[in-house]
Design an enzyme around this catalytic site. Structure first.
Site, mmCIF file in Angstrom:
data_model
loop_
_atom_site.group_PDB
_atom_site.id
_atom_site.type_symbol
_atom_site.label_atom_id
_atom_site.label_comp_id
_atom_site.label_asym_id
_atom_site.label_seq_id
_atom_site.Cartn_x
_atom_site.Cartn_y
_atom_site.Cartn_z
ATOM 1 N N CYS A 133 0.824 -1.213 0.000
ATOM 2 C CA CYS A 133 0.000 0.000 0.000
ATOM 3 C C CYS A 133 0.861 1.267 0.000
ATOM 4 O O CYS A 133 1.510 1.553 -0.989
ATOM 5 C CB CYS A 133 -0.997 -0.037 1.165
ATOM 6 S SG CYS A 133 -2.242 1.259 1.069
ATOM 7 N N GLU B 297 -2.879 -8.743 3.377
ATOM 8 C CA GLU B 297 -3.256 -9.232 4.717
ATOM 9 C C GLU B 297 -4.746 -9.055 5.000
ATOM 10 O O GLU B 297 -5.263 -9.565 5.976
ATOM 11 C CB GLU B 297 -2.409 -8.549 5.794
ATOM 12 C CG GLU B 297 -2.608 -7.058 5.962
ATOM 13 C CD GLU B 297 -1.851 -6.206 4.932
ATOM 14 O OE1 GLU B 297 -1.190 -6.795 4.046
ATOM 15 O OE2 GLU B 297 -1.948 -4.977 4.996
ATOM 16 N N HIS C 197 -4.037 -4.503 0.069
ATOM 17 C CA HIS C 197 -3.546 -5.105 1.308
ATOM 18 C C HIS C 197 -3.730 -6.624 1.250
ATOM 19 O O HIS C 197 -4.827 -7.111 1.502
ATOM 20 C CB HIS C 197 -4.328 -4.554 2.504
ATOM 21 C CG HIS C 197 -4.007 -3.139 2.829
ATOM 22 N ND1 HIS C 197 -2.945 -2.786 3.620
ATOM 23 C CD2 HIS C 197 -4.598 -1.984 2.457
ATOM 24 C CE1 HIS C 197 -2.883 -1.473 3.724
ATOM 25 N NE2 HIS C 197 -3.878 -0.951 3.026
#
Lengths: 213, 263
Positions: free
Chosen positions: A79, A183, A181
Site C-alpha cells: 500500500c 493481509e 492489502h
C-alpha cells in the site's frame, strides 16, 4: 528470517497475523542490522506517505530499504509501502520518496468516491510465481486515495481499474509491491504472501534466478 | 470494477453476540470469534463489531475479541461503540482493528475525527451517523441522534456528514433510526442524500429485511456497501445467497472466495 519493518504503520499487527497464519515466525523490527540480514523484508503501510517517509527516516531506515532493493534482496512493500518506492508523491504537497522506481504518486480522479475502498480485481500483466494459484482478475482489498504512475511500464505486473487503470502490482527483480492489502484480502492475499516467501526463502534463490540474475 | 460490499454487523455486549441464536452450523453462535470466522468463510467483505453495552469492562473484552478474530479472519474489521478518544482508538487498532467507528464522541468533540485521521489516517476513521427523519416540513430532512439513537441533537444529518468528511472521516456508516429493526427496507432517500453529499464511501444500515432491500440501498440509495445484522444472524439469508442475488441483478460483488467457489 523474515523482517517486518516497524516504523509506526498502524496495520503492522495484521501483516504479522497473516505471516504467522502461513506458519512463519516473522521478526518485527526497527533495527537496520536485522533488516539487512533477513532473507525477506516486508514494508507495511497505511496512512499518509509523507508521514511514512518521515517515520522511516527517523529510525534510520530509508538508506537501509534502498540498500536491500539495490542488492536485489526480496522485499514486499504494501500500500503506502508501494508508494514510497517511487520518486515523489503529491500527497499533502510534494514529498520526495525513496526513488527506487522512477515515477510519481498522484491523487485518484475526483469523479469517483475517494478513498478507493473495497474489493477490486487485479489483472495480471505478467506470468510470475507471485500469482501462482491465484486466478486472473481475482479480487483484493484496496483502501487508498493516491496511486502510483511508473515511468517504466516494465515494472507493472498487475493493473486495477478505478477511474484510471493503475499499477496495483509492481515487480522488479526481487522487489514486489502491491497497492492493495494482501493481509486483508482473504485467501488470495495469503496465497500471495506465501508465494513471495516461498520464492524468497528457497535455498536455491530461485526467485532471483527467475529473471536471470 | 470496484465491487459493492456486504457487511454483517455483530452487536456485542460483554463479549457475546446479542442476536443470532439460530445458527445450526455453529457450536456457539453467541461467540463473536466463531461467528466472525463463519462469515469470513462465507464470503463477507468486511465485518463490523459494535459494542452496544459500551461499558469500560465491555471495551476490555472487545479488545480481546478483536485480537482473537484478527488472527484468523483476513478481511477488514471495524470496531465501534463507546470509543471516546485517541487512546481507545489506538488500543483497538493495536488489537487488530482496521477501522474505528465513532459516533457520540465525534458529535460532542468533532476534533476527535481530525485527531484520529491525523494519527492513524483517514482510512481508519469511520464516522457513524444515526439519523432520524424530521417531522413536518415540505422537504425531507434528518437530524442526528447520539447514545444509540436515544438523544436527538438538533443537528442536520447532511450538514454533519459534510463536516465529518471535511474533518477527515474516511467513510460514513449511516443508520436510519426510523428504519432500523423494522426489516422493511433501508431509508433510501436518506442514503442517497448522504451518498451524493460526501466523496467518501457510505455504508447503508438499518432496515434490511430482504435481498431486494440490499439491492435498493445500493442502486436507489447509491450506497457503496450494505450492512445488515438480523437477516444474516437469523440465517434468513446467507452471505452467499445475498451475493448471488445481487450478481444476478447486475451488481458487481465479490464471489471468488466463498467456500466451494474457489477455483
Amino acid at each position: 528470517m523474515i523482517a517486518i519493518v516497524d516504523y509506526g504503520a498502524g496495520n503492522l499487527g495484521s501483516v504479522v497475523n497473516a505471516i504467522r497464519k502461513l506458519g512463519y515466525q516473522p521478526a518485527v523490527t526497527r533495527e537496520p542490522r536485522t533488516v539487512l540480514s533477513s532473507a525477506a523484508v516486508i514494508l507495511p503501510g497505511v496512512g499518509a506517505a509523507g508521514d511514512a517517509m518521515e517515520n522511516l527516516g527517523a529510525i534510520g531506515m530509508t538508506d537501509v530499504i534502498r540498500k536491500v532493493i539495490h542488492e536485489k534482496r526480496p522485499l514486499f512493500a504494501v500500500c503506502v509501502g508501494l508508494q514510497l518506492l517511487f520518486s515523489s508523491t503529491e500527497e499533502g504537497g510534494l514529498h520526495k520518496c525513496l526513488d527506487v522506481i522512477p515515477g510519481t504518486v498522484k491523487r485518484l480522479p475526483q469523479s469517483l468516491k475517494v478513498p478507493h475502498m473495497g474489493w477490486n480485481q487485479v489483472k495480471q500483466q505478467v506470468r510470475h510465481h507471485l500469482f501462482s494459484g491465484i486466478p486472473d482478475e481475482a479480487n483484493f482489498y484496496f483502501v487508498h486515495s493516491y496511486y502510483a504512475d511508473p515511468e517504466d511500464i516494465s515494472v507493472v505486473a498487475g493493473t486495477t481499474d478505478y477511474g484510471v487503470s493503475m499499477c496495483s502490482v509492481a515487480i522488479r527483480d526481487n522487489l514486489v509491491a502491491t497497492q492493495f492489502h494482501p493481509e486483508k484480502s482473504g485467501n488470495w492475499g495469503l496465497r500471495m504472501y506465501s508465494n513471495f516467501l516461498e520464492m524468497a526463502l528457497s535455498k536455491e534463490g530461485r526467485y532471483g534466478k527467475e529473471k536471470g540474475n | 470494477m470496484l465491487t459493492k460490499r456486504i457487511i454483517p454487523c455483530l452487536d456485542v455486549t460483554q463479549g457475546r453476540v446479542v442476536k443470532g441464536t439460530s445458527f445450526a452450523d455453529l457450536r456457539d453462535a453467541g461467540d463473536p470469534v466463531e461467528l466472525a470466522a463463519f462469515y469470513y468463510e462465507e464470503g463477507a467483505d468486511e465485518l463490523v463489531f459494535l459494542d452496544i453495552g459500551a461499558t469500560p469492562e465491555g471495551r476490555d473484552i472487545m479488545v480481546d475479541v478483536v485480537e482473537r478474530v484478527s488472527k484468523q479472519v483476513f478481511i477488514p474489521l471495524t470496531v465501534g461503540g463507546g470509543l471516546r478518544g485517541i487512546d481507545d482508538m489506538r488500543r483497538m487498532l493495536g488489537a487488530g482493528a482496521d477501522k474505528i467507528s465513532i459516533n457520540t464522541a465525534a458529535v460532542h468533540s468533532p476534533g476527535l475525527i481530525a485527531d484520529g485521521a491525523r494519527r492513524f489516517g483517514s482510512q481508519c476513521i469511520v464516522v457513524a451517523i444515526d439519523a432520524k427523519r424530521r417531522m413536518g416540513g415540505d422537504t425531507p430532512g434528518w437530524e442526528i441522534c447520539t447514545y444509540g439513537g436515544r438523544v436527538p441533537m438538533g443537528i442536520d444529518a447532511i450538514t454533519w456528514s459534510r463536516r465529518a468528511v471535511e474533518l477527515g472521516a474516511g467513510e460514513i456508516l449511516l443508520t436510519s433510526w426510523d428504519a432500523d429493526g423494522h426489516r422493511a427496507g433501508y431509508d433510501l432517500e436518506l442514503t442517497s442524500a448522504i451518498s451524493e453529499t460526501v466523496i467518501v464511501p457510505v455504508i447503508a444500515s438499518g432496515g434490511a429485511g430482504s435481498l431486494e432491500h440490499l439491492y435498493q440501498a445500493l442502486v436507489v440509495g447509491k450506497a457503496d456497501a450494505v450492512l445488515a445484522a438480523s437477516i444474516f444472524h437469523y440465517q434468513t439469508y446467507s452471505i452467499r445467497q445475498a451475493k448471488a442475488y445481487l450478481a444476478e441483478k447486475g451488481i458487481p460483488v465479490r464471489t471468488d472466495q466463498q467456500i466451494g467457489v474457489c477455483r
